[in-house]
Design a protein around this motif. Structure first.
Motif, PDB file in Angstrom:
ATOM      1  N   LYS A 194       0.821  -1.266   0.064  1.00 11.24           N
ATOM      2  CA  LYS A 194      -0.087   0.104  -0.114  1.00 11.24           C
ATOM      3  C   LYS A 194       0.976   1.085   0.089  1.00 11.24           C
ATOM      4  N   VAL A 195       1.788   1.208  -0.983  1.00  9.87           N
ATOM      5  CA  VAL A 195       2.729   2.355  -1.043  1.00  9.87           C
ATOM      6  C   VAL A 195       2.398   3.217  -2.654  1.00  9.87           C
ATOM      7  N   ASP A 196       2.858   4.186  -2.808  1.00 12.27           N
ATOM      8  CA  ASP A 196       2.663   4.895  -4.088  1.00 12.27           C
ATOM      9  C   ASP A 196       3.897   4.670  -4.936  1.00 12.27           C
ATOM     10  N   ALA A 197       3.538   4.096  -6.253  1.00 19.86           N
ATOM     11  CA  ALA A 197       4.803   3.835  -7.286  1.00 19.86           C
ATOM     12  C   ALA A 197       5.467   4.914  -7.513  1.00 19.86           C
ATOM     13  N   ASP A 198       5.046   6.138  -7.497  1.00 18.80           N
ATOM     14  CA  ASP A 198       5.626   7.253  -7.895  1.00 18.80           C
ATOM     15  C   ASP A 198       6.733   7.829  -7.033  1.00 18.80           C
ATOM     16  N   THR A 199       6.417   7.255  -5.686  1.00 17.06           N
ATOM     17  CA  THR A 199       7.608   7.770  -4.946  1.00 17.06           C
ATOM     18  C   THR A 199       8.460   6.678  -4.363  1.00 17.06           C
ATOM     19  N   HIS A 200       8.446   5.463  -5.080  1.00 14.21           N
ATOM     20  CA  HIS A 200       9.369   4.508  -4.399  1.00 14.21           C
ATOM     21  C   HIS A 200       9.967   3.732  -5.805  1.00 14.21           C
ATOM     22  N   ALA A 201      10.962   2.988  -5.529  1.00 13.95           N
ATOM     23  CA  ALA A 201      11.930   2.166  -6.490  1.00 13.95           C
ATOM     24  C   ALA A 201      12.244   0.883  -5.864  1.00 13.95           C
ATOM     25  N   LEU A 202      12.172   0.032  -6.637  1.00 17.08           N
ATOM     26  CA  LEU A 202      12.722  -1.353  -6.520  1.00 17.08           C
ATOM     27  C   LEU A 202      14.115  -1.473  -6.681  1.00 17.08           C
ATOM     28  N   ARG A 203      14.912  -1.905  -5.285  1.00 19.59           N
ATOM     29  CA  ARG A 203      16.485  -2.030  -5.601  1.00 19.59           C
ATOM     30  C   ARG A 203      16.698  -3.117  -4.950  1.00 19.59           C
ATOM     31  N   HIS A 204      17.913  -3.649  -5.447  1.00 22.10           N
ATOM     32  CA  HIS A 204      18.679  -4.807  -4.914  1.00 22.10           C
ATOM     33  C   HIS A 204      20.137  -4.486  -4.676  1.00 22.10           C
ATOM     34  N   LYS A 205      20.641  -4.659  -3.450  1.00 17.98           N
ATOM     35  CA  LYS A 205      21.942  -4.297  -2.906  1.00 17.98           C
ATOM     36  C   LYS A 205      22.161  -2.719  -3.372  1.00 17.98           C
ATOM     37  N   LYS A 206      21.181  -1.915  -2.847  1.00 13.74           N
ATOM     38  CA  LYS A 206      21.160  -0.227  -3.087  1.00 13.74           C
ATOM     39  C   LYS A 206      21.320   0.115  -4.583  1.00 13.74           C
ATOM     40  N   LYS A 207      20.847  -0.820  -5.491  1.00 10.41           N
ATOM     41  CA  LYS A 207      21.098  -0.600  -6.872  1.00 10.41           C
ATOM     42  C   LYS A 207      19.833  -0.344  -7.530  1.00 10.41           C
ATOM     43  N   ASP A 208      19.243   0.348  -8.178  1.00  6.65           N
ATOM     44  CA  ASP A 208      17.782   0.531  -8.809  1.00  6.65           C
ATOM     45  C   ASP A 208      17.851  -0.649  -9.872  1.00  6.65           C
ATOM     46  N   LEU A 209      16.700  -1.609  -9.756  1.00  3.27           N
ATOM     47  CA  LEU A 209      16.747  -2.610 -10.807  1.00  3.27           C
ATOM     48  C   LEU A 209      16.065  -2.005 -11.973  1.00  3.27           C
ATOM     49  N   ASP A 210      16.209  -2.511 -13.324  1.00  2.04           N
ATOM     50  CA  ASP A 210      15.822  -2.213 -14.416  1.00  2.04           C
ATOM     51  C   ASP A 210      14.503  -2.858 -14.630  1.00  2.04           C
ATOM     52  N   LEU A 211      13.296  -2.031 -14.647  1.00  2.00           N
ATOM     53  CA  LEU A 211      11.965  -2.539 -14.580  1.00  2.00           C
ATOM     54  C   LEU A 211      11.411  -3.015 -15.722  1.00  2.00           C
ATOM     55  N   THR A 212      12.060  -2.839 -16.787  1.00  2.00           N
ATOM     56  CA  THR A 212      11.863  -3.446 -18.117  1.00  2.00           C
ATOM     57  C   THR A 212      12.059  -4.764 -18.312  1.00  2.00           C
ATOM     58  N   LEU A 213      13.034  -5.469 -17.617  1.00  2.00           N
ATOM     59  CA  LEU A 213      13.508  -6.500 -17.566  1.00  2.00           C
ATOM     60  C   LEU A 213      12.528  -7.888 -17.082  1.00  2.00           C
ATOM     61  N   PRO A 214      12.552  -8.844 -17.921  1.00  2.00           N
ATOM     62  CA  PRO A 214      11.753 -10.105 -17.042  1.00  2.00           C
ATOM     63  C   PRO A 214      12.594 -10.602 -15.802  1.00  2.00           C
ATOM     64  N   LEU A 215      11.889 -11.146 -15.025  1.00  2.00           N
ATOM     65  CA  LEU A 215      12.844 -11.535 -13.792  1.00  2.00           C
ATOM     66  C   LEU A 215      13.791 -12.454 -14.088  1.00  2.00           C
ATOM     67  N   ARG A 216      13.591 -13.501 -15.245  1.00  2.00           N
ATOM     68  CA  ARG A 216      14.613 -14.458 -15.337  1.00  2.00           C
ATOM     69  C   ARG A 216      16.096 -13.648 -15.932  1.00  2.00           C
ATOM     70  N   LEU A 217      15.956 -12.587 -16.397  1.00  2.00           N
ATOM     71  CA  LEU A 217      17.095 -11.744 -16.920  1.00  2.00           C
ATOM     72  C   LEU A 217      17.453 -10.597 -16.177  1.00  2.00           C
ATOM     73  N   ALA A 218      17.210 -10.523 -14.798  1.00  2.00           N
ATOM     74  CA  ALA A 218      17.542  -9.411 -14.006  1.00  2.00           C
ATOM     75  C   ALA A 218      18.507  -9.677 -13.220  1.00  2.00           C
ATOM     76  N   ASN A 219      19.239 -10.770 -13.460  1.00  2.00           N
ATOM     77  CA  ASN A 219      20.758 -11.233 -12.755  1.00  2.00           C
ATOM     78  C   ASN A 219      20.464 -11.294 -11.141  1.00  2.00           C
ATOM     79  N   LEU A 220      19.208 -11.635 -10.793  1.00  2.00           N
ATOM     80  CA  LEU A 220      19.145 -11.659  -9.243  1.00  2.00           C
ATOM     81  C   LEU A 220      19.382 -13.199  -8.778  1.00  2.00           C
TER      82      LEU A 220
END
Length: 118
Positions: free
Chosen positions: A39-65
């Motif tokens: 229940k947070v606003d997407a405009d004011t949040h980001a998805l990060r892994h280890k303090k780096k923004d994730l490229d939201l255009t990538l499919p999960l399998r290509l995100a190198n997670l």
């Protein structure tokens, strides 16, 4: 043939939740679902892994997670939020151009509807 589930664990303010996904799910879909879950606003949040923004255009399998990775749903400070604004230009059939400013979280449909009103 059904793709196997590959949930991504997302953390927000110390609370972790598994967001259902498949390898073909885009990180944008996961991000939007995580924002709804927490229940947070997407405009004011980001998805990060280890303090780096994730490229939201990538499919999960290509995100190198790595397997078992925990992504963080981080609140952006106002200066970061301002950078998430894009300018879109639409060239019409008569070669005229229309421009508009949109939040990165706007869908293509929302952008096109706005241009329809102009």
């Amino acid at each position: 043939f059904e793709e196997s589930a590959m949930p991504l664990t997302v953390e927000n303010r110390g609370v972790k939740k598994a967001i259902p996904a498949t390898p073909a799910s885009t990180l944008a879909q996961i991000f939007m679902q995580a924002c709804a879950t927490f229940k947070v606003d997407a405009d004011t949040h980001a998805l990060r892994h280890k303090k780096k923004d994730l490229d939201l255009t990538l499919p999960l399998r290509l995100a190198n997670l790595p397997s078992g990775a925990v992504a963080e749903l981080c609140e952006l400070d106002p200066s970061e939020s301002a950078k998430r604004i894009v300018q879109v230009a639409l060239q019409r059939e008569d070669s005229s151009r229309t421009q508009g400013t949109f939040a990165c979280s706007n869908s293509l449909w929302e952008v096109l509807k706005k241009f329809e009103d102009l």
